[in-house]
Every structure is written in structure tokens, then in C-alpha cells.
Design an enzyme around this catalytic site. Structure first.
Site, PDB file in Angstrom:
ATOM      1  N   SER A 179       0.811  -1.214   0.000  1.00  0.00           N
ATOM      2  CA  SER A 179       0.000   0.000   0.000  1.00  0.00           C
ATOM      3  C   SER A 179       0.846   1.265   0.000  1.00  0.00           C
ATOM      4  O   SER A 179       0.499   2.248  -0.668  1.00  0.00           O
ATOM      5  CB  SER A 179      -0.937  -0.001   1.212  1.00  0.00           C
ATOM      6  OG  SER A 179      -1.767  -1.128   1.208  1.00  0.00           O
TER       7      SER A 179
ATOM      8  N   HIS B 271       0.985   4.635   4.261  1.00  0.00           N
ATOM      9  CA  HIS B 271       0.228   5.297   3.203  1.00  0.00           C
ATOM     10  C   HIS B 271       0.659   6.757   3.051  1.00  0.00           C
ATOM     11  O   HIS B 271       0.985   7.210   1.951  1.00  0.00           O
ATOM     12  CB  HIS B 271      -1.270   5.249   3.521  1.00  0.00           C
ATOM     13  CG  HIS B 271      -1.843   3.877   3.531  1.00  0.00           C
ATOM     14  ND1 HIS B 271      -3.160   3.627   3.860  1.00  0.00           N
ATOM     15  CD2 HIS B 271      -1.290   2.664   3.255  1.00  0.00           C
ATOM     16  CE1 HIS B 271      -3.393   2.322   3.788  1.00  0.00           C
ATOM     17  NE2 HIS B 271      -2.276   1.716   3.430  1.00  0.00           N
TER      18      HIS B 271
END
Length: 426
Positions: free
Chosen positions: A210, A262
Site C-alpha cells: 500500500s 500510506h
């Protein structure tokens, strides 16, 4: 029919800013400023799409190699995770760690039950063995754990969601800029996200690509900044990409999501794109002198700043990680990046006030040992409490005495953590 472009107009230095407020209408544009449909095969086959802001087709169309390779690698490694999860499984005994089974040529591929891993994947022990991010192991010399999480996923659901986004973002970028540049952005964003997650969340164990994928999302924004003059509606592009990124990062403030990876992966991707993702058309226009000197200088300045900042950020991140810096003293509000109790402003220490809480006990990997002498009704619990500090691997031992330990389980342990661990609520 054949489309012809009028002679290029002489544009002022503020023409890029003016296009932010210009309405989208069907009009003739200079060839160097005209967007194309996705089906355009060359610079001569140009069709203006009203309301669109598509970038000009690159001078060279690259065949995607890196993104399909990464998708294939992640899929194969997920299969290896299921194989590893079944190595110690007995053929006739179903356990929580090996609940869903698929026998194949004498081996057992299995996933943990949904209460153990709701993403339909292996147990945590398998992820740790295969290279999940774990601070203690990284500080003990297993530096390869800064890279391996990018290839591991917590389960089928996790992997599919990540790979769909990777294909959507990565294929377009690789077709325009080639495998080398996209791979550099992907890996430096992902590794930087893992480093910052290790610094700011030393108690958590995480896997997944991610952070690298958010890096490609940030790179898409950086691409617009560097190639601003080649967009018909650059502010519309910035607005749509920015809104999508902000929404994804906001969703990442829910518990059990590593939003540090992230957020910092996104930031590194944005910075890296300023130095790497320059279209051949933009470079050609700069060399030919068709752009103002100020635009040329700004482009080169952004490249130098981006390269320098990337280097300095990596050095600072590694020093913070291996130097055991107390990141929460340097940035007390950074915890809000990872989790926000909802509804916003609720008192998470009050039971039932929030839909979810952001205590370190809920997602920090609290563990405990239970002791008693004579009767379990007068025992003690030694908890390994997650802390905000990076000292001692991000944990602190706390002892709670004179407890009835007959029914101590995971739920009651989280309650004990919230009541007695010093950094339970930050």
C-alpha cells in the site's frame, strides 16, 4: 478527415494559471497544447474532449513490464504464504491458524479462520517468518524487512484490492515514462513508508504494497506539477487526484490500517515525481526554447530540490529508526495520521462514546503472562504494553496484581491495557 493545428500563439508567462479558470469548450489549440483521446496513435490524430484534461501522448509509448511483474510476484508470494501456513498442519486436525484448506499433491495450502484473519490469509506467525515489518527484528539486523513487506499481503482480499489499484495507476504511468522510472518511484516510496511506519508505530506488525501504491498516487500529482503546461485543465487534474488521495488517506485513519506507510509513501512519491516524471514533450519544448526561461529554471530547480530532499529524508528516517529517536516527542500530533476516533471529537476513554477507538491496546499487539499462587482468584497479570516511544522495541512491562485471572482472555486483556498501560490513549 484531417485535423490541422493553427500556428502556435505567443503565450504569456501566466498562461498556465489562466487555464485553471478557463472554461472547457471545443476549440482549436496549438498542437503542442492539444490533448488527445486514448486511441490516438500519433501526434497528428488529435481529438479534443470537452471537459477533459488528458495529458499529451508521450513521444515514446513504453510497453508495461514492471507493473505486470509486480502483480505476478505478489500473487505467487501469496500462494507461498498459504503453503507456509500449511506446513505444520496435520491432515485430520483443523485449527484456527489452518482452517480453510486446499490439499494439493501432498501439500496443504490453508488460510486462518476469519476470527484470526478476516482478510482470508495466513496466520501472523507465517507473515513474521516471511518478512513482515517488525521493529525488533529490523533493529537486530534484519534490514531486508524494510523491503519484503512490499511483496507480502495479509490475505486474498488485501492482495486483490492493492493489485487493482496498482494496475489502474501503474500501467498508465509506465506506458508514459517506462519501467525504470516507475520502479524507482515505487520502491523508494514503499521503503520510505515502511521506515516511517517503523519509527512512528514500533509496536505494530504490517505487510502490504500500500505504501508503494500510495507513492504512485502521489507521483500522479507530481506529474501534473512538472508537466503543468501540457495539461489543458491542470487545476481540474490536481483537484480530482487530490480529492481521491485525501479520501483514501482519510479512510486510512480507521484502526488496523497502517496509514503511516500510506501517508509517507504518498509524500515520497510526490517528491520523486518532481525529479523523475517529466514527459519527453516537455523536455523537448524546454530544449527548443519554446517555453519561457522562468519555466525552464523552475523545472530544473524542482528536480534538484526533489533529488536532495529524497536523499535527506532517507538519511533522517534511517537515523530515527536505528538511533531510537523518540518520534512522538518530535511530532506529538503524528499519531493522528494513523488513527482518528469517530465521530470526531468523541471521548475514546468513555465506553460506547466512539464507533472505534485509537488506543494502542486495540491495535498495538498487547500481550500478557498470568500468574497465581494457590487460587486463580488472587493472581497477577504482567502485560507487555505498547508505548509511544521507540525504546525497547516500543513496549513496556506493567504488572497488575490481586486480580481474578480465571477468565482472562483477549477482550479482557485489552480492557486491562486501557486501564493500566500509560500510553493506552496517547
Amino acid at each position: 478527415h484531417e485535423l490541422t493545428a493553427p500556428p502556435p500563439e505567443r503565450r504569456s508567462h501566466d498562461d498556465g494559471l489562466a487555464r485553471c479558470t478557463a472554461s472547457a469548450s471545443r476549440t482549436h489549440l496549438p498542437l503542442s497544447m492539444m490533448p488527445t483521446s486514448p486511441a490516438a496513435a500519433s501526434l497528428e490524430e488529435v481529438v479534443f474532449v470537452s471537459g477533459g484534461y488528458a495529458l499529451l501522448p508521450p513521444a515514446q509509448h513504453y510497453r508495461p513490464v514492471f507493473v505486470p511483474l509486480m502483480v505476478s510476484a505478489c500473487a505467487v508470494i501469496l500462494g507461498v504464504e498459504f503453503y507456509e501456513n500449511g506446513l505444520d498442519a496435520r491432515p485430520n486436525k483443523v485449527t484456527k491458524d489452518c482452517y480453510y484448506r486446499l490439499p494439493f499433491q501432498g501439500s496443504i495450502f490453508c488460510a486462518a479462520d476469519l476470527s484470526t484473519n478476516p482478510l482470508i490469509g495466513p496466520s501472523n506467525d507465517v507473515l513474521l517468518r516471511m518478512g513482515a515489518k517488525e521493529n525488533k527484528a529490523i533493529l537486530d539486523g534484519q534490514f531486508w524487512r524494510l523491503v519484503t513487506p512490499l511483496f507480502l499481503h495479509a490475505g486474498i482480499v488485501h492482495c486483490i484490492l492493492n493489485m487493482v489499484v496498482l494496475l489502474q495507476l501503474g500501467m498508465r504511468l509506465e506506458e508514459a515514462y517506462g519501467a525504470t522510472r516507475v520502479a524507482i518511484v515505487y520502491f523508494i516510496s514503499g521503503i520510505w513508508g515502511v521506515i516511517m511506519s517503523a519509527v512512528l508505530a514500533p509496536h505494530s506488525i504490517s505487510v502490504g504494497a500500500s505504501g508503494a501504491i500510495f507513492g504512485l498516487m502521489g507521483a500522479s500529482l507530481g506529474e501534473v506539477v512538472q508537466n503543468w503546461r501540457l495539461y489543458e485543465r491542470p487545476c481540474a487534474a490536481m483537484g480530482q487526484l487530490g480529492f481521491g488521495a485525501a479520501l483514501q488517506l482519510l479512510l486510512g485513519t480507521m484502526p488496523l490500517v497502517d496509514n503511516f506507510a500510506h501517508f509517507f509513501g504518498f509524500c515520497m512519491g510526490l517528491i520523486a515525481a518532481l525529479g523523475l516524471l517529466i514527459t519527453p514533450l516537455a523536455s523537448r519544448a524546454t530544449r527548443s526554447g519554446s517555453w519561457p526561461m522562468a519555466a525552464k529554471c523552475l523545472r530544473h530547480l524542482l528536480q534538484v530540490v526533489a533529488a536532495s530532499l529524497t536523499y535527506l529524508l532517507f538519511i533522517a528516517g534511517l537515523l530515527a529508526l536505528y538511533g531510537n529517536w523518540d518520534a512522538y516527542k518530535l511530532c506529538p500530533e503524528c499519531a493522528r495520521i494513523a488513527c482518528l476516533p469517530f465521530p470526531w471529537g468523541c471521548d475514546q476513554s468513555s465506553p460506547g462514546a466512539c464507533w472505534w477507538d485509537c488506543s494502542l491496546c486495540s491495535g498495538g499487539g498487547v500481550s500478557a503472562q498470568v500468574f497465581w499462587t494457590g487460587s486463580q482468584r488472587n493472581g497477577s497479570v504482567v502485560m507487555r504494553c505498547p508505548t509511544l516511544s521507540n525504546q525497547d522495541g516500543g513496549f513496556e512491562n506493567v504488572t497488575v496484581q490481586h486480580l481474578n485471572v480465571e477468565n482472562v482472555d483477549d477482550t479482557s486483556l485489552v480492557g486491562l491495557c486501557k486501564g493500566h498501560c500509560p500510553d493506552a490513549f496517547g
